[in-house]
Scaffold this motif. Structure first.
Motif, PDB file in Angstrom:
ATOM      1  N   MET B   1       0.833  -1.225   0.103  1.00  0.00           N
ATOM      2  CA  MET B   1       0.127   0.142  -0.044  1.00  0.00           C
ATOM      3  C   MET B   1       0.891   1.089   0.145  1.00  0.00           C
ATOM      4  O   MET B   1       0.463   2.260  -0.700  1.00  0.00           O
ATOM      5  N   LYS B   3       3.987   1.721  -1.227  1.00  0.00           N
ATOM      6  CA  LYS B   3       4.543   1.844  -2.628  1.00  0.00           C
ATOM      7  C   LYS B   3       3.521   2.499  -3.444  1.00  0.00           C
ATOM      8  O   LYS B   3       3.794   3.179  -4.132  1.00  0.00           O
ATOM      9  N   ALA B   4       2.291   2.130  -3.374  1.00  0.00           N
ATOM     10  CA  ALA B   4       1.324   2.545  -4.248  1.00  0.00           C
ATOM     11  C   ALA B   4       1.081   3.868  -4.069  1.00  0.00           C
ATOM     12  O   ALA B   4       0.819   4.846  -5.015  1.00  0.00           O
ATOM     13  N   PHE B   7       3.833   5.709  -5.492  1.00  0.00           N
ATOM     14  CA  PHE B   7       3.637   5.853  -7.084  1.00  0.00           C
ATOM     15  C   PHE B   7       2.537   6.966  -7.414  1.00  0.00           C
ATOM     16  O   PHE B   7       2.774   7.712  -8.311  1.00  0.00           O
ATOM     17  N   ALA B  11       3.251  10.464  -9.738  1.00  0.00           N
ATOM     18  CA  ALA B  11       2.334  10.591 -10.676  1.00  0.00           C
ATOM     19  C   ALA B  11       1.649  11.959 -10.610  1.00  0.00           C
ATOM     20  O   ALA B  11       1.640  12.813 -11.794  1.00  0.00           O
ATOM     21  N   SER B  14       4.173  14.826 -11.213  1.00  0.00           N
ATOM     22  CA  SER B  14       4.643  14.987 -12.898  1.00  0.00           C
ATOM     23  C   SER B  14       3.528  15.464 -13.692  1.00  0.00           C
ATOM     24  O   SER B  14       3.862  16.301 -14.546  1.00  0.00           O
ATOM     25  N   LEU B  18       3.818  18.801 -15.779  1.00  0.00           N
ATOM     26  CA  LEU B  18       3.513  18.855 -16.947  1.00  0.00           C
ATOM     27  C   LEU B  18       2.399  19.988 -17.460  1.00  0.00           C
ATOM     28  O   LEU B  18       2.404  20.750 -18.481  1.00  0.00           O
ATOM     29  N   TYR B  22       2.884  23.056 -19.973  1.00  0.00           N
ATOM     30  CA  TYR B  22       1.815  23.222 -21.041  1.00  0.00           C
ATOM     31  C   TYR B  22       1.178  24.904 -20.785  1.00  0.00           C
ATOM     32  O   TYR B  22       1.092  25.518 -21.825  1.00  0.00           O
ATOM     33  N   LEU B  25       3.961  27.251 -22.130  1.00  0.00           N
ATOM     34  CA  LEU B  25       4.282  27.190 -23.434  1.00  0.00           C
ATOM     35  C   LEU B  25       3.139  27.790 -24.376  1.00  0.00           C
ATOM     36  O   LEU B  25       3.262  28.527 -25.385  1.00  0.00           O
ATOM     37  N   ASN B  28      -0.070  33.730 -23.059  1.00  0.00           N
ATOM     38  CA  ASN B  28      -0.386  34.617 -24.097  1.00  0.00           C
ATOM     39  C   ASN B  28       0.848  35.313 -24.506  1.00  0.00           C
ATOM     40  O   ASN B  28       1.057  36.418 -25.486  1.00  0.00           O
ATOM     41  N   PHE B  29       2.087  35.278 -23.663  1.00  0.00           N
ATOM     42  CA  PHE B  29       3.252  36.026 -23.859  1.00  0.00           C
ATOM     43  C   PHE B  29       3.755  35.627 -25.193  1.00  0.00           C
ATOM     44  O   PHE B  29       4.305  34.353 -25.420  1.00  0.00           O
TER      45      PHE B  29
END
Lengths: 193, 176
Positions: B1, B3-4, B7, B11, B14, B18, B22, B25, B28-29
């Motif tokens: 448990m 470990k889960a 993980f 996640a 990350s 991300l 985005y 990226l 508006n600049f």
């Protein structure tokens, strides 16, 4: 039974971790791919502004009004340039910047600025047409230092950083010129949507 | 448990990173797209060298460009001529090191060459200046040429010495 459950749990943990890592790496690769295509992908946009640098600077050089026609043969006349900086943006737009594009965007602003060899912007001027009186055109190009001052608000203020545009399209045209006994770079920053 | 849990936390981190990426990226600049194409680059540098006289950069006893000032104060060049004429004069006097230094100083200190482009300058087919690595690989090269006749005054004898005609060739190519 418990041992089997524990083994199954471990396997599922490994599988789910693999799945998540694959998903993450896949998203990262896609992001890097689109980042690399950033400049190329948008160049196919049919609404992209495209101004010929030579045409623009020739139009500036061939201004019929000698009081504000400051550029002749890569040499800037200081007096005419000061007159240019003090002329109404609409007048300059009608005289020089009109008819540069086949299809003029709804919002377009030009910022003409002069940069010296120390990369300091020593003069700046905004040119635009008041197509729509409800739009504050001069706010589209601004200098991020000095409280986001619009281009042209302080024509003689010295800025360290290039101006920024908050519309969709921006292009920068450059021409080296002689000004006050030294070579400077004359930039025309076009910001449009 | 446990470990889960780890993980799942990894996640989530990350995914947050991300999403931030985005947003940055696609914010508006806008960074300007610098539209200095190869023809403009070649035309700009040719016009500066052919339209600006050395005296335009100088006052009575000093110049805004220090290499030019050094050459002037050592009586090595005549200021009342264009920069292209100055290059030809140094070439005629076989001062090719000083010629290279002068061209390098002018192009670098005034940021005349965009980093995307390389440049070679030839006088009578002899290379006198080069900046850039991909000359042979470049698919597109733009050339500007000028024929130079000029003269300088020998200050010791008062006589005028002509030099030329020289063909000065400026070649610009895409480095990328």
């Amino acid at each position: 039974m418990n041992k089997k459950k524990a083994k199954l749990n471990k396997k599922l943990q490994l599988i789910s971790m693999d799945f998540i890592m694959t998903f993450v790496i896949y998203l990262l690769s896609i992001s890097i791919f689109f980042l690399g295509l950033k400049n190329l992908a948008f160049s196919e946009n049919s609404n992209k502004i495209d101004i010929n640098s030579e045409l623009l600077f020739n139009k500036i050089s061939q201004t019929y009004n000698e009081d504000i026609g400051f550029l002749k043969n890569s040499i800037i006349n200081s007096e005419s340039f000061d007159n240019f900086l003090n002329t109404d943006p609409q007048v300059l737009y009608d005289m020089i910047f009109n008819d540069l594009l086949i299809k003029t965007p709804a919002k377009i602003v030009y910022c003409v600025y002069l940069e010296n060899k120390n990369k300091l912007i020593i003069k700046n001027k905004a040119i635009y047409s008041n197509f729509n009186p409800n739009i504050d055109y001069k706010s589209f190009i601004y200098f991020s230092e000095n409280d986001n001052k619009p281009c042209g608000e302080n024509p003689n203020y010295i800025y360290r950083n290039k101006p920024k545009c908050n519309l969709n399209e921006a292009i920068l045209l450059k021409k080296p010129v002689l000004y006050n006994k030294d070579i400077h770079n004359l930039y025309v920053f076009v910001c449009a949507e | 448990m446990k470990k889960a849990q780890f993980f799942i936390i990894d996640a989530i981190f990350s995914i947050i990173i991300l999403i931030m990426g985005y947003l940055m990226l696609f914010s508006n600049f806008k960074i300007e797209n610098q539209q200095i194409n190869i023809e403009s680059q070649a035309e700009n540098i040719y016009k500066i060298f052919s339209e600006i006289k050395a005296q335009d950069l100088c006052f009575d006893n000093y110049c805004n460009n220090k290499k030019l000032e050094e050459l002037y104060l050592n009586n090595e060049i005549n200021l009342n001529q264009t920069l292209l004429d100055v290059f030809a004069e140094l070439y005629y006097k076989n001062k090719k090191d000083k010629l290279f230094d002068l061209i390098e100083n002018i192009t670098l200190s005034y940021d005349l060459i965009d980093e995307r482009y390389g440049i070679k300058i030839f006088i009578n087919k002899e290379e006198v200046f080069s900046k850039g690595k991909n000359f042979l690989k470049a698919k597109e090269k733009i050339t500007r040429q000028a024929i130079i006749f000029s003269f300088y005054e020998n200050k010791e004898t008062g006589s005028f010495i002509k030099y030329g005609p020289y063909i000065i060739e400026i070649i610009i190519w895409n480095e990328i």
